[in-house]
Scaffold this motif. Structure first.
Motif, PDB file in Angstrom:
ATOM      1  N   ILE A 211       0.835  -1.199   0.000  1.00 39.33           N
ATOM      2  CA  ILE A 211       0.000   0.000   0.000  1.00 39.33           C
ATOM      3  C   ILE A 211       0.871   1.251   0.000  1.00 39.33           C
ATOM      4  CG2 ILE A 211      -1.678   1.336   1.340  1.00 39.33           C
ATOM      5  CD1 ILE A 211      -2.857  -1.310   2.304  1.00 39.33           C
ATOM      6  N   GLY A 212       1.929   1.222   0.812  1.00 34.90           N
ATOM      7  CA  GLY A 212       2.836   2.352   0.870  1.00 34.90           C
ATOM      8  C   GLY A 212       3.524   2.597  -0.463  1.00 34.90           C
ATOM      9  N   GLN A 213       3.949   1.523  -1.114  1.00 32.68           N
ATOM     10  CA  GLN A 213       4.590   1.658  -2.422  1.00 32.68           C
ATOM     11  C   GLN A 213       3.616   2.247  -3.444  1.00 32.68           C
ATOM     12  OE1 GLN A 213       6.579  -1.934  -3.762  1.00 32.68           O
ATOM     13  NE2 GLN A 213       7.334  -2.370  -1.701  1.00 32.68           N
ATOM     14  N   ALA A 214       2.376   1.774  -3.383  1.00 34.03           N
ATOM     15  CA  ALA A 214       1.369   2.283  -4.316  1.00 34.03           C
ATOM     16  C   ALA A 214       1.126   3.773  -4.095  1.00 34.03           C
ATOM     17  CB  ALA A 214       0.068   1.506  -4.160  1.00 34.03           C
ATOM     18  N   ARG A 215       1.086   4.171  -2.844  1.00 32.53           N
ATOM     19  CA  ARG A 215       0.872   5.589  -2.542  1.00 32.53           C
ATOM     20  C   ARG A 215       2.042   6.444  -3.031  1.00 32.53           C
ATOM     21  NH1 ARG A 215      -1.546   4.931   3.630  1.00 32.53           N
ATOM     22  NH2 ARG A 215      -3.698   4.479   2.992  1.00 32.53           N
ATOM     23  N   LEU A 216       3.265   5.909  -2.877  1.00 33.41           N
ATOM     24  CA  LEU A 216       4.438   6.624  -3.381  1.00 33.41           C
ATOM     25  C   LEU A 216       4.329   6.832  -4.886  1.00 33.41           C
ATOM     26  CD1 LEU A 216       7.433   4.961  -1.462  1.00 33.41           C
ATOM     27  CD2 LEU A 216       6.555   7.268  -1.167  1.00 33.41           C
ATOM     28  N   GLY A 217       3.947   5.767  -5.585  1.00 35.33           N
ATOM     29  CA  GLY A 217       3.824   5.848  -7.030  1.00 35.33           C
ATOM     30  C   GLY A 217       2.748   6.820  -7.464  1.00 35.33           C
ATOM     31  N   ILE A 218       1.608   6.782  -6.777  1.00 32.60           N
ATOM     32  CA  ILE A 218       0.501   7.683  -7.127  1.00 32.60           C
ATOM     33  C   ILE A 218       0.899   9.133  -6.875  1.00 32.60           C
ATOM     34  CG2 ILE A 218      -1.822   8.387  -6.455  1.00 32.60           C
ATOM     35  CD1 ILE A 218      -2.375   5.376  -5.899  1.00 32.60           C
ATOM     36  N   GLU A 219       1.584   9.374  -5.746  1.00 35.13           N
ATOM     37  CA  GLU A 219       1.995  10.747  -5.429  1.00 35.13           C
ATOM     38  C   GLU A 219       2.950  11.275  -6.493  1.00 35.13           C
ATOM     39  OE1 GLU A 219       3.945  13.377  -1.775  1.00 35.13           O
ATOM     40  OE2 GLU A 219       3.848  11.196  -1.611  1.00 35.13           O
ATOM     41  N   TRP A 220       3.893  10.415  -6.933  1.00 31.50           N
ATOM     42  CA  TRP A 220       4.839  10.878  -7.948  1.00 31.50           C
ATOM     43  C   TRP A 220       4.140  11.101  -9.284  1.00 31.50           C
ATOM     44  CZ3 TRP A 220       6.819   9.347 -12.667  1.00 31.50           C
ATOM     45  CH2 TRP A 220       7.958  10.038 -13.098  1.00 31.50           C
ATOM     46  N   LEU A 221       3.273  10.165  -9.677  1.00 30.51           N
ATOM     47  CA  LEU A 221       2.589  10.297 -10.962  1.00 30.51           C
ATOM     48  C   LEU A 221       1.643  11.495 -10.982  1.00 30.51           C
ATOM     49  CD1 LEU A 221       1.791   6.546 -11.655  1.00 30.51           C
ATOM     50  CD2 LEU A 221       3.352   7.994 -12.962  1.00 30.51           C
ATOM     51  N   SER A 222       1.027  11.771  -9.841  1.00 34.66           N
ATOM     52  CA  SER A 222       0.045  12.857  -9.784  1.00 34.66           C
ATOM     53  C   SER A 222       0.681  14.228  -9.609  1.00 34.66           C
ATOM     54  CB  SER A 222      -0.937  12.613  -8.632  1.00 34.66           C
ATOM     55  OG  SER A 222      -1.613  11.380  -8.797  1.00 34.66           O
ATOM     56  N   HIS A 223       1.737  14.285  -8.769  1.00 39.74           N
ATOM     57  CA  HIS A 223       2.283  15.596  -8.407  1.00 39.74           C
ATOM     58  C   HIS A 223       3.792  15.704  -8.608  1.00 39.74           C
ATOM     59  CE1 HIS A 223      -1.625  16.361  -6.601  1.00 39.74           C
ATOM     60  NE2 HIS A 223      -1.504  15.255  -5.889  1.00 39.74           N
ATOM     61  N   ARG A 224       4.444  14.606  -8.976  1.00 42.42           N
ATOM     62  CA  ARG A 224       5.914  14.554  -9.095  1.00 42.42           C
ATOM     63  C   ARG A 224       6.582  14.958  -7.774  1.00 42.42           C
ATOM     64  NH1 ARG A 224       7.939  14.025 -14.391  1.00 42.42           N
ATOM     65  NH2 ARG A 224       6.352  12.883 -15.560  1.00 42.42           N
ATOM     66  N   THR A 225       6.014  14.499  -6.668  1.00 44.07           N
ATOM     67  CA  THR A 225       6.554  14.781  -5.345  1.00 44.07           C
ATOM     68  C   THR A 225       6.673  13.480  -4.567  1.00 44.07           C
ATOM     69  OG1 THR A 225       4.330  15.190  -4.464  1.00 44.07           O
ATOM     70  CG2 THR A 225       5.564  17.101  -5.288  1.00 44.07           C
ATOM     71  N   GLY A 226       7.091  13.587  -3.313  1.00 45.31           N
ATOM     72  CA  GLY A 226       7.208  12.425  -2.446  1.00 45.31           C
ATOM     73  C   GLY A 226       8.592  11.793  -2.517  1.00 45.31           C
ATOM     74  N   ALA A 227       8.728  10.637  -1.850  1.00 50.37           N
ATOM     75  CA  ALA A 227      10.034   9.986  -1.722  1.00 50.37           C
ATOM     76  C   ALA A 227      10.642   9.617  -3.072  1.00 50.37           C
ATOM     77  CB  ALA A 227       9.905   8.743  -0.842  1.00 50.37           C
ATOM     78  N   LEU A 228       9.811   9.266  -4.054  1.00 50.79           N
ATOM     79  CA  LEU A 228      10.355   8.892  -5.364  1.00 50.79           C
ATOM     80  C   LEU A 228      11.041  10.069  -6.037  1.00 50.79           C
ATOM     81  CD1 LEU A 228       7.575   6.628  -6.954  1.00 50.79           C
ATOM     82  CD2 LEU A 228       9.465   5.988  -5.469  1.00 50.79           C
ATOM     83  N   ALA A 229      10.619  11.278  -5.703  1.00 47.52           N
ATOM     84  CA  ALA A 229      11.169  12.480  -6.328  1.00 47.52           C
ATOM     85  C   ALA A 229      12.344  13.065  -5.550  1.00 47.52           C
ATOM     86  CB  ALA A 229      10.079  13.548  -6.459  1.00 47.52           C
ATOM     87  N   ILE A 230      12.634  12.502  -4.396  1.00 52.01           N
ATOM     88  CA  ILE A 230      13.661  13.070  -3.529  1.00 52.01           C
ATOM     89  C   ILE A 230      14.939  12.236  -3.555  1.00 52.01           C
ATOM     90  CG2 ILE A 230      14.259  13.581  -1.119  1.00 52.01           C
ATOM     91  CD1 ILE A 230      11.250  14.225  -0.724  1.00 52.01           C
ATOM     92  N   GLY A 231      14.803  10.935  -3.550  1.00 50.25           N
ATOM     93  CA  GLY A 231      15.986  10.099  -3.449  1.00 50.25           C
ATOM     94  C   GLY A 231      16.174   9.634  -2.028  1.00 50.25           C
TER      95      GLY A 231
END
Length: 546
Positions: free
Chosen positions: A319-339
């Motif tokens: 669930i956490g991974q899915a939320r990370l992916g959705i946040e990045w795809l929707s807003h280009r933010t979150g842990a995926l966008a930070i490193g």
């Protein structure tokens, strides 16, 4: 263009090489060849900031070097990742944009390197920087190719760290690259719209279609072709075949602090004793080639967090991974966008007998990550965890890089000699104690369930030093092996030209006479921008600049 139609050959399409090739090819009359040993930067893990964890161990995009056994590390070999693709290490690094301290560059000038004081180099920092912030920022650039972005949302854990640092006397800051480096705050990153901004993306991509720029990937440089006392080309291997490219103006080595000195040594430029041992004919006896190696030694303290608010919690849950992916795809933010690292701190940790800071400027740097793992880029722990890493900014320990054989495809000897100087040992211990002081502050204490590393059994200075020896690792900043200057160990002059050889320069971290106080990618981009202007000046006035 044929292999004999180049003005400039750039060896290494890394942080510096991409800048050199792109800028020099702006002149349509200037013919440039760029050689890169690795493949194109096609992997999505390169461009997604959190992909750092994948490229850190990639056999395709990473040289995956190891040092020789280091006595200061109790005989351990230290893993040294270096980028092997377009963008070089700027395609696999932790993305943090730091310039260093004014005093770093003023010290370079004091060593006799005219034109490298802080006021001298600031225009090239500004020219290269494309900062997302708006408004009056006289120390920053907003139109440069290298994008610099804020971390969007504040993180509860980083806010606690910053408050904890304030409670032990370190002020909050919103700009580590402003008038004063000292402080605690959020890092700015080389990202744009949630994606990595390497020098391949920033500089090379817009230049790729120029007819006067030729980019050869999987082209492993084997040596510089020297005729008389002048560099006239480069030998390289591509597709199992040895090839030679020639140039009429200059060869520009940007292969990094490990491979630039190795290439010089195998081309006959280096210490006579080493070249004789290797059986390489001496072209120029240069004592300093491969010497003066410096690096930032990172000491990682690991903590278990009392709250499930860490990146560990997100990555360990579907669930956490899915939320990370959705946040990045929707807003280009979150842990995926930070490193990895969001926050940090520059402070003076080493104190004298009276409790006063020994250094006039910060002597340690923190990298704070809202995740924890056994090593950088490793699998995150199954519990809620975070990491505080500390490094000494200006180590006195010096090592070396030396070719092992005449085979250019064999990795050289790398001996950093970490913690070989008393100041470095004392500062490492002081850095660990500073991290513990922040962890024990009123602001941070509610988030600390336990200290995993080094743990409560390490209490004395001797025990903490032993922890540093057994657990310390690079923070990826090897430098200094082709130092700039005029002393007996200097390899290049203040215009980055190799002493004693015409038509040959080195432009990368290896020319730093001393390490900058912070991450090295931003300074290398500045150096390459400045080098391009010097190259153009020298080409117009060969009498003044032979």
């Amino acid at each position: 263009m044929t292999d004999k139609e180049f003005d400039y050959i750039v060896v290494g399409a890394g942080s510096a090489g991409c800048v050199l090739a792109a800028r020099l090819s702006e002149d349509p009359a200037t013919r440039v060849l760029l050689l890169e040993a690795g493949p194109p930067d096609n992997s999505p893990w390169i461009h997604l900031p959190i992909g750092y964890g994948k490229t850190m161990w990639s056999p395709v995009y990473n040289w995956r070097f190891e040092t020789d056994p280091d006595p200061g590390m109790n005989g351990r070999r230290i893993y040294w990742p270096r980028g092997k693709t377009l963008g070089g290490s700027s395609s696999i690094n932790g993305l943090i944009y730091i310039r260093g301290q004014r005093e770093d560059y003023d010290h370079w000038a004091e060593l006799g390197n005219t034109g490298w004081g802080y006021d001298d180099v600031l225009p090239w920092f500004i020219k290269s920087e494309g900062n997302q912030r708006v408004g009056d920022m006289p120390l920053h650039g907003q139109d440069g190719p290298l994008k610099v972005s804020d971390i969007g949302a504040k993180h509860e854990l980083i806010e606690a760290f910053i408050s904890g640092a304030e409670q032990i006397g370190v002020p909050r800051t919103d700009d580590f690259n402003g008038a004063r480096q000292e402080g605690a705050g959020y890092y700015q990153l080389n990202t744009f719209n949630g994606l990595r901004c390497s020098t391949a993306k920033a500089y090379l991509a817009p230049a790729k279609r120029r007819p006067n720029l030729r980019i050869e990937t999987e082209a492993f440089a084997a040596g510089v072709v020297i005729e008389g006392r002048r560099a006239v080309g480069v030998r390289y291997r591509q597709g199992g075949e040895m090839k030679t490219a020639r140039c009429t103006a200059e060869v520009l080595l940007s292969a990094g602090a490990i491979q630039s000195p190795q290439l010089l040594q195998l081309s006959g430029i280096g210490p006579r004793a080493l070249l004789d041992q290797l059986g390489v004919p001496v072209v120029h006896d240069a004592r300093g080639v491969g010497e003066n190696l410096q690096d930032h030694l990172q000491i990682r303290l690991g903590y278990e967090c009392t709250k499930p608010i860490t990146t560990n919690d997100q990555l360990n849950s579907w669930i956490g991974q899915a939320r990370l992916g959705i946040e990045w795809l929707s807003h280009r933010t979150g842990a995926l966008a930070i490193g990895i690292n969001q926050g940090g701190c520059f402070m003076r940790a080493l104190k004298d007998a009276n409790g006063k800071p020994e250094a006039a400027t910060p002597d340690i740097q923190f990298h704070v990550a809202t995740l924890s793992a056994d090593m950088a880029g490793g699998k995150v722990h199954p519990y809620s965890g975070f990491t505080m890493s500390v490094c000494q900014l200006r180590p006195e320990s010096r090592g070396h890089v030396r070719a092992r054989s005449r085979d250019p495809f064999e990795a050289p000897e790398m001996q950093p000699n970490y913690l070989s100087k008393e100041l470095d040992r004392r500062t490492a211990v002081a850095g660990v104690r500073a991290a513990r002081a922040i962890a024990h502050s009123p602001a941070m204490r509610p988030y600390v369930k336990r200290e995993v590393k080094p743990g409560p059994d390490a209490a004395t200075d001797e025990e903490l030093l032993e922890f540093c020896r057994n657990n310390g690792a690079t923070i990826f900043h090897p430098s200094g092996t082709c130092k700039m200057g005029n002393d007996t160990l200097a390899v290049v002059d203040a215009r980055l030209r190799v002493h004693g050889i015409g038509g040959l320069r080195v432009v990368d971290c290896s020319v730093m006479p001393t390490l900058v106080s912070g991450n090295t990618n931003g300074p290398v981009v500045m150096m390459a921008e400045k080098a391009v202007d010097m190259i153009r000046q020298d080409a117009k006035d060969p009498i003044r600049f032979p």
